[in-house]
Structure formats: C-alpha cells, structure tokens
Design a protein around this motif. Structure first.
Motif, PDB file in Angstrom:
ATOM      1  N   HIS A  19      -7.443   4.703  -6.581  1.00  0.00           N
ATOM      2  CA  HIS A  19      -7.169   3.377  -7.047  1.00  0.00           C
ATOM      3  C   HIS A  19      -6.069   3.373  -7.931  1.00  0.00           C
ATOM      4  O   HIS A  19      -5.241   2.373  -7.307  1.00  0.00           O
ATOM      5  CB  HIS A  19      -8.080   3.178  -7.959  1.00  0.00           C
ATOM      6  N   TRP A  20      -5.534   3.864  -8.664  1.00  0.00           N
ATOM      7  CA  TRP A  20      -4.116   3.591  -9.451  1.00  0.00           C
ATOM      8  C   TRP A  20      -2.846   3.723  -8.808  1.00  0.00           C
ATOM      9  O   TRP A  20      -1.527   2.981  -8.799  1.00  0.00           O
ATOM     10  CB  TRP A  20      -3.339   4.925 -10.964  1.00  0.00           C
ATOM     11  N   ASP A  21      -2.437   4.716  -7.643  1.00  0.00           N
ATOM     12  CA  ASP A  21      -1.508   4.325  -6.369  1.00  0.00           C
ATOM     13  C   ASP A  21      -1.791   2.767  -5.914  1.00  0.00           C
ATOM     14  O   ASP A  21      -0.739   2.324  -6.457  1.00  0.00           O
ATOM     15  CB  ASP A  21      -1.453   5.679  -6.172  1.00  0.00           C
ATOM     16  N   PHE A  22      -2.693   2.445  -6.003  1.00  0.00           N
ATOM     17  CA  PHE A  22      -2.606   1.650  -4.689  1.00  0.00           C
ATOM     18  C   PHE A  22      -2.415   0.086  -5.807  1.00  0.00           C
ATOM     19  O   PHE A  22      -1.468  -1.157  -5.558  1.00  0.00           O
ATOM     20  CB  PHE A  22      -4.268   0.420  -4.358  1.00  0.00           C
ATOM     21  N   VAL A  23      -3.184  -0.007  -7.487  1.00  0.00           N
ATOM     22  CA  VAL A  23      -2.593  -0.633  -7.959  1.00  0.00           C
ATOM     23  C   VAL A  23      -1.586  -0.843  -8.944  1.00  0.00           C
ATOM     24  O   VAL A  23      -0.702  -2.439  -8.607  1.00  0.00           O
ATOM     25  CB  VAL A  23      -3.624  -0.570  -9.081  1.00  0.00           C
ATOM     26  N   THR A  24      -0.780   0.345  -8.791  1.00  0.00           N
ATOM     27  CA  THR A  24       0.930   0.426  -9.422  1.00  0.00           C
ATOM     28  C   THR A  24       1.770  -0.216  -7.451  1.00  0.00           C
ATOM     29  O   THR A  24       2.702  -1.042  -8.272  1.00  0.00           O
ATOM     30  CB  THR A  24       1.266   1.164  -9.361  1.00  0.00           C
ATOM     31  N   ASN A  25       1.503   0.095  -6.727  1.00  0.00           N
ATOM     32  CA  ASN A  25       2.147  -0.173  -5.556  1.00  0.00           C
ATOM     33  C   ASN A  25       2.485  -1.287  -4.971  1.00  0.00           C
ATOM     34  O   ASN A  25       3.221  -1.939  -4.807  1.00  0.00           O
ATOM     35  CB  ASN A  25       1.339   0.785  -4.430  1.00  0.00           C
TER      36      ASN A  25
END
Length: 142
Positions: A19-25
């Motif tokens: 999730h945090w990769d998705f949000v950051t990306n």
C-alpha cells in the motif's frame, strides 16, 4: 533489510506491491491514502471497524473537498491508472474496495467522493447483516 521486508505487528501489509508503495508512487495524499489503507486491511485485521474508519476519512475528504487541491503535475493519468490496476491485482482487491480505490486514485469532483462514500456505506450495510446485492450498485436507496 528494507522497510518492505519487515512489518511491525501483524501481517496485513505483506505483498508484492504494498500500500505505501502505491500511495507514494501516485502521490495519493493523506486522506485518500487512509481510506484505501483501511479498505485494504479490513478483511485481515479489524473487520467492520476498519471499513467504518475508511468511511470516516472519506467523510473528512468530502468536508474539505472545496479546499483540497489535488495536483499531480508530473504524474500522467495513464501511469496512475497503471499503478492502480497493479496494486488492485497484486493484492487481490475486488468489489467495492477496488471501486473506491480506483475512484480515489483519480477523483476530480466532490461527486466522485460521494460515489466512493456510497460504496463504503453499502459495504458497511452488508457487514452488518444487510443484503449483499446492494454491493452491485451504489445508487440503490435503502
């Protein structure tokens, strides 16, 4: 060891595309990130309470939508859509959770937020014993 290789408490965030990769990306923003986080983890952690938290954060988004300026000048819509689909597929997110995540990754109007809220309301209704057929159309009035 990278941050993605460990988790403090539980295992509800493990996955190839977290999730945090998705949000950051896609530079999602705090409030929509909280909504999508709780919708991602509700089945593995706190159940209906997490769905209610997602709705609470979405309610705040709706309240401040007039001043919430959502700009991603360096991120093309195609990339956002690609990352959203990747996140949903690699985490096996379907149904109303997928609909809300897709809406929030590209929302432009308060009406978009109201549609997302209807999906969460329907999910809460079903989790509290309501008819599952209400999940298929967020515009059904109870």
């Amino acid at each position: 060891m990278s941050a993605n290789e460990r988790q403090v408490g539980g295992n509800h965030y493990k996955g190839e595309y977290q999730h945090w990769d998705f949000v950051t990306n896609i530079n999602l923003g705090y409030l929509p990130a909280q909504v999508t986080k709780y919708l991602k983890r509700w089945r593995d952690k706190n159940g209906c309470e997490d769905v209610q938290k997602a709705g609470h954060f979405l309610d705040k988004m709706i309240e401040v939508s007039a001043i919430l300026i959502r700009q991603r000048p360096n991120i093309p819509v195609e990339y956002i859509n690609e990352q959203t689909i990747r996140y949903l597929n690699t985490n096996t997110i379907t149904g109303p959770e997928a609909s809300v995540t897709a809406i929030l990754s590209n929302w432009t109007t308060v009406e978009d937020l109201y549609v997302a809220r209807q999906y969460i309301t329907r999910l809460e209704f079903v989790l509290n014993g309501g008819d599952e057929s209400s999940l298929s159309n967020p515009n059904i009035k109870e």
